[in-house]
Motif scaffolding. Structure first.
Motif, short mmCIF file in Angstrom:
data_model
loop_
_atom_site.label_atom_id
_atom_site.label_comp_id
_atom_site.label_asym_id
_atom_site.label_seq_id
_atom_site.Cartn_x
_atom_site.Cartn_y
_atom_site.Cartn_z
N VAL A 20 0.83 -1.20 0.00
CA VAL A 20 0.00 0.00 0.00
C VAL A 20 0.87 1.25 0.00
N ALA A 21 1.94 1.23 0.81
CA ALA A 21 2.82 2.40 0.88
C ALA A 21 3.51 2.64 -0.45
N SER A 22 3.96 1.55 -1.10
CA SER A 22 4.63 1.70 -2.39
C SER A 22 3.67 2.26 -3.43
N ALA A 23 2.44 1.74 -3.42
CA ALA A 23 1.46 2.25 -4.38
C ALA A 23 1.18 3.73 -4.13
N ALA A 24 1.08 4.08 -2.85
CA ALA A 24 0.82 5.49 -2.52
C ALA A 24 1.98 6.37 -2.95
N MET A 25 3.22 5.89 -2.71
CA MET A 25 4.39 6.67 -3.11
C MET A 25 4.44 6.83 -4.62
N GLY A 26 4.12 5.72 -5.35
CA GLY A 26 4.11 5.81 -6.80
C GLY A 26 3.10 6.82 -7.30
N THR A 27 1.93 6.82 -6.66
CA THR A 27 0.89 7.77 -7.05
C THR A 27 1.33 9.20 -6.75
N ASP A 28 1.97 9.39 -5.58
CA ASP A 28 2.45 10.73 -5.23
C ASP A 28 3.50 11.21 -6.23
N ASP A 29 4.42 10.30 -6.61
CA ASP A 29 5.45 10.67 -7.58
C ASP A 29 4.83 11.07 -8.91
N ASP A 30 3.85 10.27 -9.37
CA ASP A 30 3.19 10.57 -10.63
C ASP A 30 2.49 11.92 -10.56
N ASP A 31 1.79 12.17 -9.46
CA ASP A 31 1.08 13.45 -9.31
C ASP A 31 2.06 14.61 -9.34
N GLY A 32 3.20 14.43 -8.67
CA GLY A 32 4.20 15.50 -8.66
C GLY A 32 4.77 15.76 -10.04
N ASP A 33 5.01 14.69 -10.80
CA ASP A 33 5.54 14.86 -12.16
C ASP A 33 4.51 15.52 -13.08
N VAL A 34 3.25 15.12 -12.92
CA VAL A 34 2.20 15.73 -13.74
C VAL A 34 2.13 17.24 -13.48
N LYS A 35 2.16 17.61 -12.21
CA LYS A 35 2.10 19.04 -11.87
C LYS A 35 3.32 19.79 -12.41
N ALA A 36 4.49 19.15 -12.34
CA ALA A 36 5.71 19.80 -12.84
C ALA A 36 5.63 20.03 -14.35
N VAL A 37 5.13 19.04 -15.08
CA VAL A 37 5.00 19.18 -16.53
C VAL A 37 4.02 20.30 -16.88
N VAL A 38 2.90 20.33 -16.18
CA VAL A 38 1.89 21.35 -16.47
C VAL A 38 2.40 22.75 -16.11
N ARG A 39 3.16 22.85 -15.01
CA ARG A 39 3.73 24.16 -14.66
C ARG A 39 4.67 24.65 -15.75
N ALA A 40 5.50 23.75 -16.28
CA ALA A 40 6.46 24.15 -17.30
C ALA A 40 5.79 24.39 -18.65
N TYR A 41 4.82 23.53 -18.98
CA TYR A 41 4.15 23.61 -20.28
C TYR A 41 2.64 23.55 -20.05
N PRO A 42 1.99 24.67 -19.78
CA PRO A 42 0.55 24.68 -19.48
C PRO A 42 -0.30 24.02 -20.56
N SER A 43 0.14 24.09 -21.82
CA SER A 43 -0.65 23.48 -22.90
C SER A 43 -0.72 21.97 -22.79
N SER A 44 0.16 21.38 -21.98
CA SER A 44 0.20 19.92 -21.86
C SER A 44 -0.86 19.36 -20.92
N ALA A 45 -1.60 20.23 -20.25
CA ALA A 45 -2.53 19.79 -19.20
C ALA A 45 -3.46 18.65 -19.62
N PRO A 46 -4.04 18.67 -20.84
CA PRO A 46 -4.97 17.58 -21.19
C PRO A 46 -4.32 16.20 -21.28
N VAL A 47 -2.99 16.15 -21.46
CA VAL A 47 -2.34 14.85 -21.67
C VAL A 47 -1.18 14.63 -20.71
#
Length: 261
Positions: free
Chosen positions: A82-109
């Motif tokens: 459960v902890a690993s899954a949660a960490m993986g989800t947190d990492d993915d969420d952080g990467d998604v936010k970082a990509v959108v911050r750098a390239y706002p047009s990327s938000a849909p994908v």
């Protein structure tokens, strides 16, 4: 139909000799009398056994050590999963936010981009950077230099699909130019998963070359792009892409527009 009458003592003894006996709640059990029963009869059996041990001055029953250790081990494994899954989800969420911050047009994908990067063994930033350089995240981007010479043939889309690549993906440049961001990113995913794209993509330069010239991956930064197909092709490639002769040239120009490290 009324409740079945409780058997008398003589009948119970006969059943016990045969291996069958009746519980006090009216149900029948077959087998060893010492077995643990389920339901109310089982609870009464446990309480009676504890009372007999207390009457004899014996210590209370202790749980089986192996069962306890096994249970704790399973609990620990479940917690880790459960902890690993949660960490993986947190990492993915952080990467998604970082990509959108750098390239706002990327938000849909952006979330799909992160998953694609995980599949390729690459960083999400690397894929985001190559799309930024090739099309500025514009799904209708067209290589105007080639388009002016031969209308309808200019590389198009998020990663500048060529005519040959479009055909390999079962589509055409005309259809690609009509696609929106979300639909076209499906082609980007399929492109990176083609067998001709080496995997994993271990560096930013590998991701750049996966889009621009996959045959250059692993050949070094100073390899002459297109030289494996003859000097005539080298000249055409350089004419269509001024200033890009080697993987190092492409990497230098692409990083100049990158917003992620």
């Amino acid at each position: 139909m009324g409740p079945r009458p409780r058997p008398g003592p003589s009948e119970q003894r006969a059943r016990q000799r045969e291996g069958a006996y009746a519980c006090r709640d009216g149900t029948r059990q077959v087998g060893d009398r010492r077995r643990w029963w389920s339901g109310r009869a089982g609870v009464r059996h446990v309480h009676a056994r504890r009372a007999r041990r207390r009457a004899r001055g014996e210590p209370p029953m202790k749980p089986n050590a192996l069962l306890v250790v096994g249970g704790l081990a399973l609990l620990g494994i479940g917690t880790l999963v459960v902890a690993s899954a949660a960490m993986g989800t947190d990492d993915d969420d952080g990467d998604v936010k970082a990509v959108v911050r750098a390239y706002p047009s990327s938000a849909p994908v952006a979330s799909r981009l992160v998953k694609l990067a995980r599949t390729l063994g690459a960083r999400p930033a690397w894929i985001a950077n190559v799309i930024q350089f090739e099309s500025r995240w514009n799904p209708q981007a067209v290589n105007q230099r080639v388009e002016a010479q031969a209308p309808g043939t200019g590389a198009s889309g998020l990663v500048q699909f060529t005519t040959g690549t479009a055909a390999q993906l079962g589509t055409s440049l005309a259809k690609i130019r009509a696609m929106g961001m979300v639909e076209q990113f499906g082609l980007v995913e399929r492109y990176f998963l083609l067998d001709r794209i080496p995997k994993p993509l271990a560096t930013q330069a590998d991701v750049f070359m996966a889009v621009f010239y996959p045959r250059a991956i692993g050949r070094g930064p100073d390899w002459l792009l297109g030289s494996d197909r003859g000097l005539e092709y080298v000249a055409k490639l350089q004419a269509d892409n001024p200033g890009i002769k080697t993987p190092a040239d492409y990497t230098r120009k692409a990083l100049a527009s990158a917003r992620m490290g």
